[in-house]
Scaffold this active site. Structure first.
Site, PDB file in Angstrom:
ATOM      1  N   CYS A  43      34.860  33.333  41.173  1.00 27.87           N
ATOM      2  CA  CYS A  43      34.411  32.581  42.343  1.00 27.87           C
ATOM      3  C   CYS A  43      33.089  31.844  41.909  1.00 27.87           C
ATOM      4  O   CYS A  43      33.035  31.294  41.228  1.00 27.87           O
ATOM      5  CB  CYS A  43      34.538  33.054  43.739  1.00 27.87           C
ATOM      6  N   HIS A  83      39.290  36.229  44.115  1.00 31.08           N
ATOM      7  CA  HIS A  83      38.661  37.555  44.219  1.00 31.08           C
ATOM      8  C   HIS A  83      39.729  38.615  43.731  1.00 31.08           C
ATOM      9  O   HIS A  83      39.994  39.173  44.699  1.00 31.08           O
ATOM     10  CB  HIS A  83      38.090  37.819  45.609  1.00 31.08           C
ATOM     11  N   GLU A 138      39.086  41.247  42.759  1.00 28.82           N
ATOM     12  CA  GLU A 138      38.446  42.786  43.055  1.00 28.82           C
ATOM     13  C   GLU A 138      38.560  42.978  44.390  1.00 28.82           C
ATOM     14  O   GLU A 138      38.236  44.373  44.792  1.00 28.82           O
ATOM     15  CB  GLU A 138      36.979  42.703  42.651  1.00 28.82           C
TER      16      GLU A 138
END
Lengths: 305, 202
Positions: free
Chosen positions: B79, B170, B172
């Site tokens: 991002c 994302h 994560e």
């Protein structure tokens, strides 16, 4: 790739889910969210490294001084702020005022703060936040209040502190209390969870979630009374994941420097050498108020439940 | 191999957790000495303007670029991290210019347009990856030396190049560590200076 070839998300994509709401809250971690009342202030905030700005009509210390009914910021002011900055723009709605929230949703602000700093619109109910496509942040003074707001759909919490005072004592009290209550709940045996939920007045499934994980299901930031880089670092040390600064920046003698100093201190809150640098670059803070000088009935943190 | 996550602002902790789930022992990078011995560095999501501001303030901005271009440090930008790796086109914030691609900020819109989508991924064993896009940037041009590993309709969303990986979503924020595993396979020594390259691609 030409601009007119582009389309938005595919048909099977999901917008407005709790996951993407909390996702934005997580992106703000370690940052400073600054209260601004004009586009010029918004630009100063962005240039100083703010992670987001909060658009409001008057900063809390002016609301406290001038009195009257404090409402959502004027629509054209919010639009102007959205035009000059590229970082997320948040705006405040009155507690329970779901129509102000709908207007802010229509304006596509990135986050709504259902805030005790504004004059409450409903003495009994907070906004039902889950149906909105944009996330909400709400203030909380205790674990029970935090879980009630999450139960209504809040994707982010912040301490209430005591806004507009430049006095950190209440934010510290709220942070310490919430963490103490989480620690206690995490060692409470399962057969006592329902009794805890009853005692707290909080949804059982959220009490169970905190008891099992030992943490809140959404991030918790500090707000209310942060006036210096040291205040911001103190809140981070006490477990806040980011900080909101209201009157502390634009009521200091040099807003750009104070903003930069607080950003620096928040990013490296554990390093005292960096904190010294942050203090050096910061202007004189707002004067501030003692809690003893504010009658119980005039404390903003008692608004909402 | 030693892996770090830039931890000045943004989604650092979820990246650290994803790497731990993948069996690594990552370090949080806040200051210059934390870069010592690192071979791989994640630049997380967050606000690109704030991340640039803070890296510049703490002397990390030039140092990370230099280590990457010298073939010593592989980068994985997610991002905001992907934005900063792109070609420096004079817009704010400045870009490292280590990836031959143009990345437009907030190009899907504001938070109300943030979305999740299940997308197929090249190079992973079957199935799709749940991609979370938050005020996401968009690859508006991808150079010829980049390999697109995932698309969202016509948009590349995960790319691999010499010495780096970049995603506009994302990874994560989901439990699946497979994209983090892909990053660990990236060879930092393949990275090179981009300023000698012509602007290529779609």
């Amino acid at each position: 790739m030409k601009a007119n070839d582009r389309i938005a998300a595919p048909a099977d994509s999901t917008k407005g889910s709790f996951e993407v709401k909390v996702g934005l809250a997580r992106m703000l971690k370690g940052g400073v969210i600054m209260d601004v009342t004009t586009k010029d202030e918004a630009k100063i905030a962005e240039d100083a490294g703010a992670v987001a700005v909060m658009a409001l009509e008057r900063v809390p210390s002016d609301i406290r001084k001038e009195g009257g009914v404090a409402r959502m910021a004027p629509v054209e002011r919010i639009t102007q702020i959205q035009e000059v900055v590229s970082i997320p723009v948040m705006a405040k709605a009155r507690i329970g005022h779901f129509v102000e929230a709908q207007i802010l949703e229509q304006l596509k602000v990135d986050f709504i703060d259902e805030s005790e700093v504004l004059t409450p619109a409903d003495g009994a109910n907070h906004i039902d936040k889950a149906p909105f496509t944009i996330p909400f942040v709400c203030g909380a003074t205790s674990l029970a209040e935090a879980l009630r707001r999450i139960g209504e759909g809040a994707a982010l919490l912040r301490t209430k502190g005591e806004a507009g005072t430049g006095n950190i004592i209440e934010a510290v009290r709220h942070l310490r209390l919430i963490h103490k209550e989480i620690r206690e709940l995490s060692v409470t045996p399962k057969d006592e969870w329902m009794a805890r939920a009853k005692h707290l007045g909080a949804p059982y499934h959220l009490v169970a979630e905190v008891a099992e994980s030992g943490k809140l299901p959404v991030p918790n930031f500090a707000a209310g009374g942060i006036a210096t880089p040291a205040d911001a670092a103190l809140c981070m040390r006490l477990g806040a994941e980011a900080v909101f600064v209201g009157s502390g920046i634009f009521k200091s003698d040099d807003p750009a420097k104070t903003a930069a100093g607080i950003v620096r201190a928040t990013a490296q809150f554990e390093d005292a050498a960096v904190l010294v640098e942050a203090c050096r670059e910061t202007g004189s803070p707002m004067r501030g108020m003692s809690m003893e000088s504010i009658p119980e009935s005039e404390r903003l943190q008692t608004r909402g439940w | 191999m030693k892996i770090g996550v830039l931890a000045l602002q943004g989604s650092s902790e979820p990246h650290l957790q994803s790497l731990r789930n993948a069996g690594e022992t990552p370090v949080a990078v806040r200051q210059l000495p934390h870069l010592d011995g690192l071979t791989h560095l994640v630049i997380p999501g967050g606000e690109s303007t704030t991340l640039w501001h803070l890296m510049n303030l703490f002397g990390l901005w030039d140092e990370i670029r230099e280590r990457h271009q010298a073939g010593r440090l592989a980068l994985f930008g997610t991002c905001a991290g992907a934005i900063l790796m792109g070609r420096d086109d004079g817009q704010y914030p400045p870009r490292w210019g280590v990836m031959d691609a143009d990345v437009a900020r907030n190009d899907y819109g504001r938070q109300s347009d943030s979305f999740t989508a299940n997308l197929p991924l090249t190079g992973l064993d079957g199935g799709s990856f749940r991609c979370v896009f938050i005020r996401a940037p968009r690859f508006v041009r991808v150079g010829d030396e980049l390999e697109v590993l995932a698309w969202n309709e016509q948009d590349p969303v995960l790319v691999r190049g010499p010495g780096f990986l970049a995603a506009t979503f994302h990874p994560e924020l989901t439990d699946d560590p497979s994209i983090h595993r892909l990053f660990m396979e990236v060879d930092p020594s393949l990275a090179h200076r981009l300023d000698s390259l012509p602007v290529t691609g779609r």
